[in-house]
Design a protein around this motif. Structure first.
Motif, PDB file in Angstrom:
ATOM      1  N   LYS A  99      63.844  32.326  36.453  1.00  0.00           N
ATOM      2  CA  LYS A  99      63.544  33.744  36.613  1.00  0.00           C
ATOM      3  C   LYS A  99      62.502  34.195  35.598  1.00  0.00           C
ATOM      4  CE  LYS A  99      66.584  34.070  39.823  1.00  0.00           C
ATOM      5  NZ  LYS A  99      66.152  34.129  41.197  1.00  0.00           N
ATOM      6  N   LYS A 100      61.924  35.352  35.859  1.00  0.00           N
ATOM      7  CA  LYS A 100      60.896  35.898  34.978  1.00  0.00           C
ATOM      8  C   LYS A 100      61.335  37.254  34.442  1.00  0.00           C
ATOM      9  CE  LYS A 100      57.070  33.330  36.765  1.00  0.00           C
ATOM     10  NZ  LYS A 100      57.676  32.098  36.414  1.00  0.00           N
ATOM     11  N   ASN A 101      60.846  37.564  33.262  1.00  0.00           N
ATOM     12  CA  ASN A 101      61.035  38.875  32.662  1.00  0.00           C
ATOM     13  C   ASN A 101      62.513  39.257  32.527  1.00  0.00           C
ATOM     14  OD1 ASN A 101      60.202  41.280  31.491  1.00  0.00           O
ATOM     15  ND2 ASN A 101      60.162  42.327  33.467  1.00  0.00           N
ATOM     16  N   LEU A 102      63.326  38.356  31.986  1.00  0.00           N
ATOM     17  CA  LEU A 102      64.731  38.644  31.728  1.00  0.00           C
ATOM     18  C   LEU A 102      64.950  38.866  30.238  1.00  0.00           C
ATOM     19  CD1 LEU A 102      66.751  35.975  33.764  1.00  0.00           C
ATOM     20  CD2 LEU A 102      66.363  38.365  34.343  1.00  0.00           C
ATOM     21  N   THR A 103      65.928  39.690  29.933  1.00  0.00           N
ATOM     22  CA  THR A 103      66.437  39.801  28.580  1.00  0.00           C
ATOM     23  C   THR A 103      67.883  39.333  28.644  1.00  0.00           C
ATOM     24  OG1 THR A 103      65.006  41.667  28.071  1.00  0.00           O
ATOM     25  CG2 THR A 103      66.947  41.371  26.674  1.00  0.00           C
ATOM     26  N   VAL A 104      68.220  38.333  27.860  1.00  0.00           N
ATOM     27  CA  VAL A 104      69.570  37.763  27.875  1.00  0.00           C
ATOM     28  C   VAL A 104      70.172  37.864  26.488  1.00  0.00           C
ATOM     29  CG1 VAL A 104      70.949  35.674  28.264  1.00  0.00           C
ATOM     30  CG2 VAL A 104      68.953  36.138  29.709  1.00  0.00           C
ATOM     31  N   GLU A 138      65.160  39.333  38.535  1.00  0.00           N
ATOM     32  CA  GLU A 138      64.087  39.393  37.569  1.00  0.00           C
ATOM     33  C   GLU A 138      63.972  40.806  37.004  1.00  0.00           C
ATOM     34  OE1 GLU A 138      60.547  37.620  39.228  1.00  0.00           O
ATOM     35  OE2 GLU A 138      61.553  35.682  39.415  1.00  0.00           O
ATOM     36  N   GLY A 139      63.692  40.889  35.716  1.00  0.00           N
ATOM     37  CA  GLY A 139      63.572  42.173  35.057  1.00  0.00           C
ATOM     38  C   GLY A 139      64.878  42.740  34.533  1.00  0.00           C
ATOM     39  N   ASP A 140      65.980  42.040  34.707  1.00  0.00           N
ATOM     40  CA  ASP A 140      67.291  42.543  34.287  1.00  0.00           C
ATOM     41  C   ASP A 140      67.576  42.276  32.819  1.00  0.00           C
ATOM     42  OD1 ASP A 140      68.087  43.603  36.718  1.00  0.00           O
ATOM     43  OD2 ASP A 140      69.151  41.799  37.352  1.00  0.00           O
ATOM     44  N   ASN A 141      68.475  43.104  32.286  1.00  0.00           N
ATOM     45  CA  ASN A 141      69.102  42.866  30.985  1.00  0.00           C
ATOM     46  C   ASN A 141      70.461  42.257  31.290  1.00  0.00           C
ATOM     47  OD1 ASN A 141      67.067  44.140  29.376  1.00  0.00           O
ATOM     48  ND2 ASN A 141      67.794  46.060  30.232  1.00  0.00           N
ATOM     49  N   ILE A 142      70.701  41.052  30.814  1.00  0.00           N
ATOM     50  CA  ILE A 142      71.883  40.286  31.195  1.00  0.00           C
ATOM     51  C   ILE A 142      72.695  39.920  29.964  1.00  0.00           C
ATOM     52  CG2 ILE A 142      72.649  38.064  32.160  1.00  0.00           C
ATOM     53  CD1 ILE A 142      70.208  38.146  33.978  1.00  0.00           C
ATOM     54  N   PHE A 143      74.019  39.988  30.122  1.00  0.00           N
ATOM     55  CA  PHE A 143      74.924  39.414  29.132  1.00  0.00           C
ATOM     56  C   PHE A 143      75.499  38.158  29.759  1.00  0.00           C
ATOM     57  CE2 PHE A 143      78.835  38.408  27.074  1.00  0.00           C
ATOM     58  CZ  PHE A 143      78.571  38.651  25.737  1.00  0.00           C
ATOM     59  N   LEU A 144      75.433  37.066  29.035  1.00  0.00           N
ATOM     60  CA  LEU A 144      75.927  35.780  29.503  1.00  0.00           C
ATOM     61  C   LEU A 144      77.015  35.318  28.545  1.00  0.00           C
ATOM     62  CD1 LEU A 144      75.435  33.576  31.641  1.00  0.00           C
ATOM     63  CD2 LEU A 144      73.752  32.588  30.097  1.00  0.00           C
ATOM     64  N   GLY A 145      78.216  35.132  29.061  1.00  0.00           N
ATOM     65  CA  GLY A 145      79.358  34.772  28.236  1.00  0.00           C
ATOM     66  C   GLY A 145      79.333  33.340  27.734  1.00  0.00           C
ATOM     67  N   THR A 167      62.032  29.035  27.310  1.00  0.00           N
ATOM     68  CA  THR A 167      61.454  29.673  28.485  1.00  0.00           C
ATOM     69  C   THR A 167      60.728  30.933  28.033  1.00  0.00           C
ATOM     70  OG1 THR A 167      63.323  28.842  29.781  1.00  0.00           O
ATOM     71  CG2 THR A 167      61.979  30.568  30.783  1.00  0.00           C
ATOM     72  N   LYS A 168      59.417  30.952  28.156  1.00  0.00           N
ATOM     73  CA  LYS A 168      58.609  32.044  27.615  1.00  0.00           C
ATOM     74  C   LYS A 168      58.832  33.380  28.311  1.00  0.00           C
ATOM     75  CE  LYS A 168      55.102  29.010  25.868  1.00  0.00           C
ATOM     76  NZ  LYS A 168      53.758  28.534  25.873  1.00  0.00           N
ATOM     77  N   SER A 169      59.249  33.376  29.561  1.00  0.00           N
ATOM     78  CA  SER A 169      59.414  34.630  30.293  1.00  0.00           C
ATOM     79  C   SER A 169      60.802  35.249  30.100  1.00  0.00           C
ATOM     80  CB  SER A 169      59.164  34.397  31.783  1.00  0.00           C
ATOM     81  OG  SER A 169      60.130  33.510  32.311  1.00  0.00           O
ATOM     82  N   ILE A 170      61.636  34.642  29.246  1.00  0.00           N
ATOM     83  CA  ILE A 170      62.981  35.156  28.988  1.00  0.00           C
ATOM     84  C   ILE A 170      63.128  35.437  27.499  1.00  0.00           C
ATOM     85  CG2 ILE A 170      65.454  34.653  29.087  1.00  0.00           C
ATOM     86  CD1 ILE A 170      64.922  32.924  31.532  1.00  0.00           C
ATOM     87  N   ARG A 171      63.526  36.674  27.190  1.00  0.00           N
ATOM     88  CA  ARG A 171      63.828  37.047  25.812  1.00  0.00           C
ATOM     89  C   ARG A 171      65.315  36.803  25.592  1.00  0.00           C
ATOM     90  NH1 ARG A 171      60.822  40.347  28.213  1.00  0.00           N
ATOM     91  NH2 ARG A 171      62.402  41.869  28.736  1.00  0.00           N
ATOM     92  N   VAL A 172      65.645  36.014  24.589  1.00  0.00           N
ATOM     93  CA  VAL A 172      67.032  35.645  24.331  1.00  0.00           C
ATOM     94  C   VAL A 172      67.459  36.195  22.978  1.00  0.00           C
ATOM     95  CG1 VAL A 172      68.673  33.744  24.108  1.00  0.00           C
ATOM     96  CG2 VAL A 172      66.710  33.510  25.633  1.00  0.00           C
ATOM     97  N   SER A 173      68.615  36.860  22.956  1.00  0.00           N
ATOM     98  CA  SER A 173      69.216  37.333  21.711  1.00  0.00           C
ATOM     99  C   SER A 173      70.613  36.740  21.614  1.00  0.00           C
ATOM    100  CB  SER A 173      69.337  38.859  21.696  1.00  0.00           C
ATOM    101  OG  SER A 173      68.075  39.461  21.701  1.00  0.00           O
TER     102      SER A 173
END
Length: 164
Positions: A23-28, A1-8, A42-48
């Motif tokens: 999970k909560k508070n993720l940036t993907v 939780e709280g991580d900045n993640i790159f997902l392939g 999912t409101k707790s995940i920021r997706v770009s």
């Protein structure tokens, strides 16, 4: 939780997205349109979504083009999760698409933890484009059977293995 993640891209990374929803508070950030669809509610995940030309493959859809590094050059990820098409302990990790190579090289250099997700069909295979040597990979997610079969090789390269 709280991580900045790159997902392939790919179906395996889409499956991982389903688990990230808990999970909560993720940036993907991802080029994987299926993962975006999975995570966007999912409101707790920021997706770009990583921009680029849409590539429609057999089992997934991704965006990718030569301008991606212009977007990524200032970004650093806590965790990167990708799949590869081949793992050979003498040749290294390999992929099918040459267009992915600049992206993956950037991610290898600009992440705290770089995970390769690979099932048994990826081992002892070489795909078209050599991505990196085995010593560049520090973490592999695979099955117990693969872990047990290649335990000595993983240890020789200092690769941490995660299994189901």
């Amino acid at each position: 939780e709280g991580d900045n993640i790159f997902l392939g891209a790919g179906t395996t990374c889409t499956l991982l997205a389903k688990y990230l929803k808990e999970k909560k508070n993720l940036t993907v950030m991802t080029p994987n349109l299926d993962a975006v669809s999975e995570l966007s509610h999912t409101k707790s995940i920021r997706v770009s979504i990583l921009g680029g030309e849409v590539q429609v493959e057999t089992n997934y859809v991704e965006t990718l083009d030569e301008y991606i590094l212009a977007i990524l050059h200032r970004l650093y990820f806590d965790k990167v999760f990708i799949t590869v098409n081949g793992i050979d302990f003498s040749y290294g990790c390999s992929i099918l698409k040459q267009k992915q190579l600049p992206l993956y090289h950037h991610l290898l250099k600009n992440s705290a933890e770089f995970y390769v997700i690979a099932d048994s069909t990826k081992f002892d295979r070489r795909a078209f484009v050599r991505m990196c040597d085995m010593d560049a990979i520090h973490k592999i997610v695979t099955t117990r059977a693969v872990r047990d079969r290649y335990a000595e090789e993983f240890e020789r390269f200092g690769i941490e293995v995660f299994t189901d």
